[in-house]
Design an enzyme around this catalytic site. Structure first.
Site, PDB file in Angstrom:
ATOM      1  N   HIS A  49       0.718  -5.560  -3.039  1.00 20.07           N
ATOM      2  CA  HIS A  49       0.587  -5.933  -1.632  1.00 20.07           C
ATOM      3  C   HIS A  49       1.942  -6.095  -0.945  1.00 20.07           C
ATOM      4  O   HIS A  49       2.020  -6.091   0.273  1.00 20.07           O
ATOM      5  CB  HIS A  49      -0.304  -7.179  -1.460  1.00 20.07           C
ATOM      6  CG  HIS A  49       0.373  -8.483  -1.742  1.00 20.07           C
ATOM      7  ND1 HIS A  49       0.214  -9.177  -2.921  1.00 20.07           N
ATOM      8  CD2 HIS A  49       1.214  -9.230  -0.991  1.00 20.07           C
ATOM      9  CE1 HIS A  49       0.926 -10.282  -2.873  1.00 20.07           C
ATOM     10  NE2 HIS A  49       1.550 -10.338  -1.717  1.00 20.07           N
TER      11      HIS A  49
ATOM     12  N   ASP B 101      -3.319  -5.832  -8.168  1.00 22.07           N
ATOM     13  CA  ASP B 101      -2.175  -6.068  -7.277  1.00 22.07           C
ATOM     14  C   ASP B 101      -0.863  -6.017  -8.061  1.00 22.07           C
ATOM     15  O   ASP B 101      -0.258  -7.042  -8.369  1.00 22.07           O
ATOM     16  CB  ASP B 101      -2.367  -7.433  -6.596  1.00 22.07           C
ATOM     17  CG  ASP B 101      -1.347  -7.685  -5.513  1.00 22.07           C
ATOM     18  OD1 ASP B 101      -0.604  -6.745  -5.156  1.00 22.07           O
ATOM     19  OD2 ASP B 101      -1.291  -8.824  -5.016  1.00 22.07           O
TER      20      ASP B 101
ATOM     21  N   SER C 259       5.393 -13.929  -3.588  1.00 26.23           N
ATOM     22  CA  SER C 259       4.562 -12.776  -3.886  1.00 26.23           C
ATOM     23  C   SER C 259       5.374 -11.793  -4.712  1.00 26.23           C
ATOM     24  O   SER C 259       6.543 -11.548  -4.411  1.00 26.23           O
ATOM     25  CB  SER C 259       4.165 -12.086  -2.589  1.00 26.23           C
ATOM     26  OG  SER C 259       3.027 -12.696  -2.068  1.00 26.23           O
TER      27      SER C 259
END
Ligand SMILES: *[C@@H]1O[C@H](CO)[C@@H](O)[C@H](O)[C@H]1NC(C)=O
Ligand SMILES: *[C@@H]1O[C@H](CO)[C@@H](O)[C@H](O)[C@H]1NC(C)=O
Ligand SMILES: *[C@@H]1O[C@H](CO)[C@@H](O)[C@H](O)[C@H]1NC(C)=O
Ligand SMILES: *[C@@H]1O[C@H](CO)[C@@H](O)[C@H](O)[C@H]1NC(C)=O
Ligand SMILES: *[C@@H]1O[C@H](CO)[C@@H](O)[C@H](O)[C@H]1NC(C)=O
Ligand SMILES: *[C@@H]1O[C@H](CO)[C@@H](O)[C@H](O)[C@H]1NC(C)=O
Ligand SMILES: [Ca+2]
Ligand SMILES: [Ca+2]
Ligand SMILES: [Ca+2]
Length: 852
Positions: free
Chosen positions: A655, A708, A802
């Site tokens: 992502h 992901d 992230s």
């Protein structure tokens, strides 16, 4: 930038056959090769016959000699004893510092003569005595009378079997005051008066390998640093079989202060180490520290002597040579390391002398705290390290702090806050003669006995905490008093003992309630049954019976010996495609696969540095997480994290590389910072790179965040060093047990708007049962996901990035990449779970694309 920075040149690890870039080769290799050079074939045949004849003759002669010496005469063993003694009837002369001076020689001769007569009085040892030598003298200011301390070595040749008798007689502890000089005093005027004699056998680690150390002597100057370095530092590693001593002296009335600025030795102290002595002779009773491994730069190990001398020794064995050390030493006035005193006012701090360096040996400090009448005193220890290996904590026989008639020692305190019932408190600290540590930093506060914690929650132990921490499931008081008498919320489990615990800790195998409430009704099997990994129950008797009773083979795993079994998703697949039934066999030091492939590529996942400090908090140190990467995009700066898996490849989240306002999928928009510690500060260990390609997982799902994960290839390989190092990738069958603790790290840019930590942050989290996690989260948890939640109390900053790593420490030795920060609350809020990409599901995909 420091051009002599050793940290960036050497990798303090064993050489491995991986492609991990720079390696550290033991300097002894070439020597070994030279020694074992074989003659060529022709030469060999030609001289072979001659050699045979010679060998027979030699064997005969050797046999005769052995018979002669071995059987005719009992074998003698050389033993060395070192010691020190105080001479109380001689003044100290400056000339004693120079072993070549006539004053030194004169006194040394006297001491040797007297030692000889001392040993001659003991018939059990006198027959073995070979001689003594004085190594050094130092001064010793004692109640304004200046004495001389002599450091000596005595040698004996002992018959085999008699060593223990001699050891017993020659191991002399410091004499008690009353018996002073009894054995040595003599009516004759000319005779030296000895006191405080200490002696013992020399360390066999040393005497076997080395005869005498190479010696350096230095005298300190006030306000000036003298540099000491291991040989070759920083351009080449120290040589094998090194034995060096540095004698450090200071002026009268001063102490020696020694600080290590760079420190990188082999990890194992039985092999290479330094030792610091509070004396000029290597007497164990006066040892201050023994150190090996690597220590964080900018966190110097600092030692202070009790008198004006110190001895530093470096010993290395035959292989694995490391960069070594750089230290500086200077002298400081004696009272600079004094301590204790009167403390008044409403609050204040106090600490052990030389803090955060190591406190001196043989010191006693007393702090008398007095706060205004009608108030009470509370002392809180911010850091505490008075640990001595091998000493049981409760006894506190060596170094300790005493307050309220309570002795504290060790490195972990049960309660860090201690309060009085009056307006005064006496805190005392003492250290004994050997082994010193960092000590403590403490704060004291005055408090109103009727209202000790205005506006905050008062713990039973008088600690004050934020009211938000009451009844949140974490023991913030350190006596659990903030978790008593609570009404549990919806997001909590109500334990039978009435404690409240976060629901995310349900069914994770850890008893959080204390009465096991959170681990009940987890579909466990009966007591006499084994719980299969697929949650089936089979009788205990069916475990390890050679048959797959669970259906997933888990009852046949870890059955003691390692054997080759049919491959399943739970078995470890070796390089030769055979499968073994041991869980997590990789890099555990035992070759479990026939082809040894489970021990290949094991240079990954090790942190380079040790800490000399007890650290809490959430800030990391430089080099603590060398696989952490910061991904930048102009003009935003840091946007995602990533992990180093080789000198060319990174793992991040898919992502992070989806086109949005910026074309994040394009390699050119990214700037990669490796070895970064503080955002906006490019350190000497930091490397910036561009990307060659980005490979997001083809099955990445934007809606569910399934799969992901993405790979990034650097434009060119990076040199691996103490600040940049790959984390280990777990094989597909690797088990990260539910309930085990893992670490998240990052600068926390993407989660909480506007918040960007400057220093890399860390938080300890715990793996959550996926079934439980699925119930807590609004979105589904797929098999490609893993949940974890904050473990330690007090963490509420945003630590995860992230794409950043979820690092699992296996068997206290190396880190594995358990997950990639994906979604949920990666910010590590209490009571909220974070969701991570489960890396084991992608092992084969990573291997295919990167070769790692
Ligand atoms: C003492 O003398 C020896 C040789 O006489 C010399 O090698 C050594 O360096 C001298 N030591 C000192 C400390 O002056
Ligand atoms: C003598 O020196 C060795 C180190 O070489 C040390 O281990 C030993 O304990 C010393 N002896 C005494 C009595 O401290
Ligand atoms: C000596 O070295 C210490 C430790 O690095 C440092 O703190 C101190 O400022 C130095 N002193 C001088 C005079 O250079
Ligand atoms: C310590 O006392 C001073 C006043 O003497 C006060 O300003 C300060 O806030 C106090 N600090 C703490 C941590 O209580
Ligand atoms: C996870 O929790 C469920 C119940 O919510 C339980 O059935 C399962 O056994 C747990 N898993 C493990 C591995 O403990
Ligand atoms: C853990 O490491 C120790 C050595 O540090 C080793 O003896 C032990 O076998 C290891 N255990 C496992 C399960 O890998
Ligand atoms: Ca709490
Ligand atoms: Ca639990
Ligand atoms: Ca293995």
């Amino acid at each position: 930038m420091d051009p002599l920075d050793a940290g960036t040149r050497y990798s303090p690890r064993a050489p491995a056959d991986s492609d991990l870039g720079e390696h550290f080769l033991p300097a002894s290799d070439s020597k070994k090769l030279e020694k074992h050079r074989k003659p060529t074939k022709k030469e060999g045949i030609g001289i072979g016959v001659g050699l045979l004849v010679m060998a027979v003759v030699l064997a005969l002669i050797t046999g005769l000699l052995v018979w002669h010496f071995h059987l005719r005469r009992a074998e003698k063993i050389k033993k060395k004893y070192n010691g020190s003694l105080k001479i109380t009837n001689e003044p100290y002369l400056d000339d004693y510092e120079d072993p070549n001076s006539s004053a030194f020689q004169e006194l040394a001769d006297k001491v040797v003569l007297q030692l000889k007569s001392f040993y001659s009085k003991n018939p059990r040892v006198s027959k073995y005595y070979m001689g003594s030598s004085v190594l050094a003298f130092s001064d010793d200011l004692d109640e304004n009378q200046e004495n001389v301390v002599a450091y000596y070595r005595s040698e004996f040749e002992v018959s085999q079997g008699q060593e223990s008798v001699v050891d017993g007689d020659l191991t002399i502890k410091e004499e008690p005051e009353q018996s002073k000089s009894r054995a040595f005093a003599s009516p004759e005027e000319n005779i030296l008066k000895f006191e405080n004699m200490v002696s013992g056998v020399e360390d066999s680690r040393l005497t076997k390998t080395f005869e005498n150390p190479q010696k350096h002597s230095h005298h300190a100057q006030s306000g000036k640093n003298i540099t000491l370095e291991s040989p070759g530092f920083p351009d080449s590693p120290y040589p094998p079989n090194t034995f060096i001593e540095w004698e450090l002296r200071a002026d009268h009335g001063f102490r020696v202060m020694l600080s290590f600025l760079k420190f990188s030795l082999e990890e194992d102290c039985r092999k290479d180490f330094i030792k610091v002595y509070n004396s000029l002779a290597p007497i164990e009773e006066k040892a201050l520290a023994e150190k090996c491994g690597s220590y964080y730069p900018n966190e110097p190990l600092t030692f202070v002597s009790s008198r004006n001398v110190m001895l530093l020794r470096l010993l290395t064995d035959q292989d694995k040579n490391f960069p070594g050390f750089r230290a500086v030493f200077t002298q400081i006035p004696k009272d600079l390391a004094a301590c204790g005193g009167e403390l008044t006012g409403l609050n204040g701090t106090f600490q052990t002398p030389n803090y955060p360096g190591y406190y001196p040996a043989s010191i006693k400090c007393v702090w008398n705290i007095e706060v205004p009448v009608e108030k009470y005193v509370k002392v809180e220890f911010k850091t505490f390290d008075l640990s001595e290996p091998g000493v049981r904590r409760r006894e506190c026989l060596k170094d300790y702090v005493e307050l309220n008639d309570q002795k504290l020692c060790g490195s972990k305190l049960k309660t860090k806050v201690i309060s009085s019932n009056s307006n005064t408190m006496r805190v005392s600290f003492r250290s004994d003669k050997s082994y010193v540590y960092q000590g403590f930093l403490a704060e004291f506060y005055a408090f109103e006995p009727s209202n000790p914690c205005p506006g905050t929650f008062k713990c039973f132990n008088n600690k004050c905490i934020s009211p938000l921490l009451e009844c949140d499931g974490w023991d913030d008081c350190e006596d659990n008093s903030d978790e008593k008498h609570c009404t549990c919320s919806d997001s909590q489990i109500t334990c039978k003992n009435s404690l409240c615990k976060p629901k995310m800790w349900q069914c994770d195998g850890v008893d959080d309630c204390g009465d096991n409430t959170d681990e009940e009704n987890c579909g466990q099997c009966k007591e006499e049954e084994f719980t299969c990994l697929n949650n089936h129950c089979v009788s205990n008797r069916k475990m390890c019976n050679g048959k797959d009773d669970c259906g997933d083979g888990s009852d046949e795993l870890d059955c003691g010996g390692v054997s080759i079994v049919p491959c399943t998703s739970l078995t470890h697949r070796c390089k030769n495609d055979k499968c073994i039934n041991k869980q997590n066999p990789e890099c555990d030091g035992t070759e479990d696969c026939e082809d040894g492939s489970d021990e290949d590529n094991c240079a990954c996942g090790k942190k380079p540095y040790k800490s000399s400090r007890i650290v809490g908090g959430t800030d990391t140190r430089e080099g603590e997480w060398p696989w952490q990467v910061s991904l930048h995009v102009e003009p935003k700066g840091h946007v995602c994290g990533a992990s180093v898996i080789s000198n060319r490849w990174l793992v991040t989240a898919a992502h992070c590389v989806q086109d949005r306002d910026i074309r994040y999928s394009s390699p050119d928009v990214w700037d990669v910072y490796l070895g970064l510690h503080i955002q906006q500060v490019i350190g000497t260990g930091t490397v910036k790179r561009k990307l060659k390609q980005i490979i997001p997982h083809p099955k990445y799902n934007k809606e569910t965040f399934d799969n992901d994960i993405a790979l990034m290839e650097l434009e060119s390989a990076v040199p691996l060093n103490n600040n940049i190092w790959p984390i280990c990738l777990p094989t597909a069958s690797y088990k990260f047990p539910i309930g085990s603790s893992v670490w998240i790290t990052g600068w926390g840019a993407t989660r909480e708007a506007g918040f960007l930590a400057h220093v890399l942050q860390k938080a300890e989290v715990r793996i959550i049962n996926s079934t439980v996690c699925g119930k807590l989260m609004s979105d589904p948890i797929t098999p490609q996901m893993l949940c974890a939640g904050v473990l330690s109390g007090g963490v509420d900053a945003c630590q995860g990035d992230s794409g950043g790593p979820l690092s699992y420490l296996a068997n206290n030795t190396r880190y594995y990449l358990a997950g990639v920060v994906s979604w949920g609350d990666g910010c590590a809020h209490r009571n909220k779970a974070g969701v991570y990409t489960r890396v084991t599901r992608f092992r084969r995909w990573i291997k295919e694309l990167t070769g790692v």
